[in-house]
Scaffold this motif. Sequence first.
Motif, PDB file in Angstrom:
ATOM      1  N   ARG A  80     -74.436 -28.506 -36.788  1.00 42.47           N
ATOM      2  CA  ARG A  80     -74.161 -29.937 -36.580  1.00 42.47           C
ATOM      3  C   ARG A  80     -74.457 -30.400 -35.464  1.00 42.47           C
ATOM      4  O   ARG A  80     -75.139 -31.598 -35.206  1.00 42.47           O
ATOM      5  CB  ARG A  80     -72.774 -30.342 -36.995  1.00 42.47           C
ATOM      6  CG  ARG A  80     -72.584 -30.310 -38.418  1.00 42.47           C
ATOM      7  CD  ARG A  80     -71.066 -31.006 -38.754  1.00 42.47           C
ATOM      8  NE  ARG A  80     -70.555 -30.862 -39.894  1.00 42.47           N
ATOM      9  CZ  ARG A  80     -70.974 -31.858 -41.177  1.00 42.47           C
ATOM     10  NH1 ARG A  80     -71.519 -32.872 -40.485  1.00 42.47           N
ATOM     11  NH2 ARG A  80     -70.579 -31.389 -42.044  1.00 42.47           N
ATOM     12  N   ILE A 123     -70.806 -25.714 -36.832  1.00 46.67           N
ATOM     13  CA  ILE A 123     -70.504 -26.665 -35.665  1.00 46.67           C
ATOM     14  C   ILE A 123     -71.964 -26.651 -34.913  1.00 46.67           C
ATOM     15  O   ILE A 123     -72.349 -27.784 -34.595  1.00 46.67           O
ATOM     16  CB  ILE A 123     -69.336 -26.070 -34.876  1.00 46.67           C
ATOM     17  CG1 ILE A 123     -68.169 -26.362 -35.566  1.00 46.67           C
ATOM     18  CG2 ILE A 123     -69.505 -26.990 -33.371  1.00 46.67           C
ATOM     19  CD1 ILE A 123     -66.791 -25.781 -34.701  1.00 46.67           C
ATOM     20  N   GLN A 124     -72.517 -25.370 -34.795  1.00 46.10           N
ATOM     21  CA  GLN A 124     -73.628 -25.279 -34.085  1.00 46.10           C
ATOM     22  C   GLN A 124     -75.033 -26.010 -34.983  1.00 46.10           C
ATOM     23  O   GLN A 124     -75.803 -26.624 -34.172  1.00 46.10           O
ATOM     24  CB  GLN A 124     -74.141 -23.838 -33.915  1.00 46.10           C
ATOM     25  CG  GLN A 124     -73.200 -23.075 -32.711  1.00 46.10           C
ATOM     26  CD  GLN A 124     -73.224 -23.679 -31.201  1.00 46.10           C
ATOM     27  OE1 GLN A 124     -74.296 -24.726 -30.928  1.00 46.10           O
ATOM     28  NE2 GLN A 124     -72.096 -23.760 -30.753  1.00 46.10           N
ATOM     29  N   GLU A 147     -67.814 -22.060 -36.639  1.00 49.15           N
ATOM     30  CA  GLU A 147     -68.696 -22.159 -35.522  1.00 49.15           C
ATOM     31  C   GLU A 147     -70.193 -22.078 -36.038  1.00 49.15           C
ATOM     32  O   GLU A 147     -71.060 -22.972 -35.302  1.00 49.15           O
ATOM     33  CB  GLU A 147     -68.566 -20.877 -34.769  1.00 49.15           C
ATOM     34  CG  GLU A 147     -69.401 -21.115 -33.159  1.00 49.15           C
ATOM     35  CD  GLU A 147     -68.901 -22.162 -32.344  1.00 49.15           C
ATOM     36  OE1 GLU A 147     -67.913 -22.797 -32.454  1.00 49.15           O
ATOM     37  OE2 GLU A 147     -69.808 -22.468 -31.417  1.00 49.15           O
ATOM     38  N   ASP A 169     -65.298 -27.365 -39.652  1.00 43.50           N
ATOM     39  CA  ASP A 169     -66.242 -26.585 -39.883  1.00 43.50           C
ATOM     40  C   ASP A 169     -66.182 -25.189 -39.109  1.00 43.50           C
ATOM     41  O   ASP A 169     -65.503 -25.106 -38.218  1.00 43.50           O
ATOM     42  CB  ASP A 169     -67.853 -26.976 -39.383  1.00 43.50           C
ATOM     43  CG  ASP A 169     -67.918 -28.314 -39.899  1.00 43.50           C
ATOM     44  OD1 ASP A 169     -68.191 -28.506 -41.412  1.00 43.50           O
ATOM     45  OD2 ASP A 169     -68.144 -29.390 -39.450  1.00 43.50           O
ATOM     46  N   LEU A 221     -66.966 -31.860 -32.095  1.00 44.32           N
ATOM     47  CA  LEU A 221     -67.128 -31.263 -33.285  1.00 44.32           C
ATOM     48  C   LEU A 221     -66.166 -30.025 -33.483  1.00 44.32           C
ATOM     49  O   LEU A 221     -65.753 -29.625 -34.644  1.00 44.32           O
ATOM     50  CB  LEU A 221     -68.626 -30.805 -33.158  1.00 44.32           C
ATOM     51  CG  LEU A 221     -69.704 -31.707 -33.442  1.00 44.32           C
ATOM     52  CD1 LEU A 221     -71.128 -31.202 -33.349  1.00 44.32           C
ATOM     53  CD2 LEU A 221     -69.551 -32.304 -34.836  1.00 44.32           C
ATOM     54  N   ARG A 222     -66.053 -29.181 -32.391  1.00 46.15           N
ATOM     55  CA  ARG A 222     -65.044 -28.198 -32.435  1.00 46.15           C
ATOM     56  C   ARG A 222     -63.652 -28.749 -32.876  1.00 46.15           C
ATOM     57  O   ARG A 222     -62.974 -27.816 -33.581  1.00 46.15           O
ATOM     58  CB  ARG A 222     -65.028 -27.374 -31.080  1.00 46.15           C
ATOM     59  CG  ARG A 222     -66.424 -26.520 -30.824  1.00 46.15           C
ATOM     60  CD  ARG A 222     -66.087 -25.640 -29.727  1.00 46.15           C
ATOM     61  NE  ARG A 222     -67.411 -24.434 -29.961  1.00 46.15           N
ATOM     62  CZ  ARG A 222     -68.207 -24.407 -28.740  1.00 46.15           C
ATOM     63  NH1 ARG A 222     -67.841 -24.974 -27.538  1.00 46.15           N
ATOM     64  NH2 ARG A 222     -69.121 -23.675 -29.080  1.00 46.15           N
ATOM     65  N   GLY A 258     -69.388 -36.452 -35.438  1.00 48.45           N
ATOM     66  CA  GLY A 258     -68.603 -36.231 -34.386  1.00 48.45           C
ATOM     67  C   GLY A 258     -68.396 -37.430 -33.307  1.00 48.45           C
ATOM     68  O   GLY A 258     -67.697 -37.167 -32.303  1.00 48.45           O
TER      69      GLY A 258
END
Length: 198
Positions: free
Chosen positions: A152, A149-150, A146, A144, A138-139, A20
């Motif tokens: 990553r 995302i967390q 959530e 992905d 990332l969001r 990201g």
Amino acid sequence: MPDATATSRGLLLIISGPSGVGKTTIAHRVERALDAVFSISVTTRAPGPGDRPGVDYHFISEDEFAARRDAGDLLEWAQVFGHHYGTPRQPVEECLAAGRVMILEIDVQGAIQVKSRLPEAFALFILPPSEQVLLDRLRHRRRDDEAAIQRRFAKAKEEIARAKASGIYDAFIVNDDLERAVQEAIDRVQAELRRRQA
Ligand code: 5GP
């Protein structure tokens, strides 16, 4: 095994950074600006919707990966998010022997391996302007859910800490503005090329 990279005239350029952060975009812009060659990694992860097989990655099975690794075909390899990734050795050797700039977009584990084998490799690490900006990016990728995302995000923070502790990166570039970050990466590599020619 003879190692052409040890006596090469080219430049092996490592570009790392957390997911990201924009490192792929920066790496491809550096590639175009310097007429460099981008190393195509092998990976055991499944191709995603945006992935072009044979262009972004060579997608291979776990068995093939193990065979290539055991045969010494990989310059470095690592496990990231439960999948294997590695850099095929031969294209790197050919490219460096031809005096070109070869770009490896690899993680910190891989970069440490490359630097220990080839200390003359030049390594850049791309940083986000802040942790919050990284989480927002990332969001926004919408790649992905959530939970992923967390994962990553946690991995990204760990990757940044590991990169700083490793001592192998020649420069850290903050991607606050893409054009500025691209220019800084190009300037750094050109300065290094000039330094080596002197
Ligand atoms: P992605 O699956 O999102 O394309 O990549 C995940 C991570 O694996 C990224 O940090 C990327 O830089 C890293 N990676 C990709 N190819 C290689 C490789 O050949 N070797 C290593 N060590 N890391 C890689």
